[in-house]
Design an enzyme around this catalytic site. Structure first.
Site, PDB file in Angstrom:
ATOM      1  CG  ASP A 141      -2.054  -1.021   1.138  1.00 19.32           C
ATOM      2  OD1 ASP A 141      -1.992  -1.891   0.258  1.00 19.32           O
ATOM      3  OD2 ASP A 141      -2.981  -0.962   1.964  1.00 19.32           O
ATOM      4  CE  LYS A 191      -4.223  -3.990   1.092  1.00 20.27           C
ATOM      5  NZ  LYS A 191      -4.943  -3.028   1.910  1.00 20.27           N
ATOM      6  CB  CYS A 224      -2.353  -2.663   5.058  1.00 19.56           C
ATOM      7  SG  CYS A 224      -4.020  -1.972   5.004  1.00 19.56           S
TER       8      CYS A 224
END
Ligand SMILES: [Zn+2]
Length: 240
Positions: free
Chosen positions: A37, A140, A184
């Site tokens: 991310d 995601k 994450c």
């Protein structure tokens, strides 16, 4: 005759060493890297809507340079990308009379309500690392109903294609870093362990939402057998 026997033995030993060396080289090829991310909305560098502390230009450069180095060492690089619809359930704007960082129950789980971030096809969802470095990018959080901190599956248990891709590439060990340590990165690393991978976390390439939850996440990862390295160290990565 005795001398000839010795030579045969030496020859056999040499052959075993060569095979051993090949096996080790093969072992090296099974290491993959997941960059979690590193997207506009999570960075100060891009004035992101959910900018995490310490995500300035220097951090992005460090991630870029180290990822290049790992690719240069022969490791396939993968990325996760938070990729939400505009009405995603993790956004406070999707709930009446809620504000950013409120905690609610969603499908029986604690859910932090975030400012809208990483909305599909917006600049905030862009990955800030050179895309040419990645063998695959796994999106995601696409389902409006479920959050997905993990790159392997969402909170509803629906799997992404991450595990399939890694298995196809015969990856056994993963080097993981990115944003955010306490969300994450943590979820992706722990799910990687559950899926049977050996995991190495690179701490100085991770940034967390809050210091206390980040520290807790590091301890939790260590307790699950994840090796935490301060910086990229190719020998330690290959050896651990
Ligand atoms: Zn998200």
């Amino acid at each position: 005759m005795e001398r000839r026997g010795l030579m045969v033995l030496a020859g056999a030993l040499f052959f075993v060493l060569i095979l051993g060396g090949m096996a080790m080289a093969k072992e090296t090829a099974k290491i993959g890297v997941i960059v979690v991310d590193v997207q506009g909305d999570f960075t100060k560098f891009k004035n992101g809507s959910l900018a995490v502390e310490g995500t300035d230009e220097a951090y992005i450069k460090a991630v870029q340079e180290n990822t290049k180095k790992l690719k240069g060492a022969g490791f396939p690089i993968y990325a996760t990308q938070d990729w939400h619809p505009a009405n995603h359930a993790s956004f406070f704007t999707s709930h009446k009379e809620k504000k950013a960082f409120d905690l609610i129950k969603l499908h029986g789980r604690d859910q932090v309500l975030w400012p809208p971030h990483c909305v599909q096809k917006t600049p905030g969802a862009d990955i800030l690392i050179d895309k040419k470095l990645f063998k695959a990018v796994v999106k995601k959080g696409k389902d409006p109903q479920y959050d997905s901190y993990s790159g392997f599956q969402d909170d509803g248990g629906k799997k992404t294609e991450m595990d399939k891709i890694l298995k196809k590439d015969k990856i056994k060990k993963l080097v993981i870093y990115g944003i955010a340590t306490d969300y994450c990165v943590r979820a992706t690393a722990l799910d990687a362990v559950t899926a049977g991978y050996k995991v190495i976390l690179i701490q100085n390439l991770c940034r967390g939402v809050a210091p206390d939850t980040s520290q807790k996440a590091i301890e939790e990862m260590k307790a699950k057998g994840i090796v935490v390295l301060e910086t990229i160290d190719l020998e330690k990565i290959k050896g651990s």
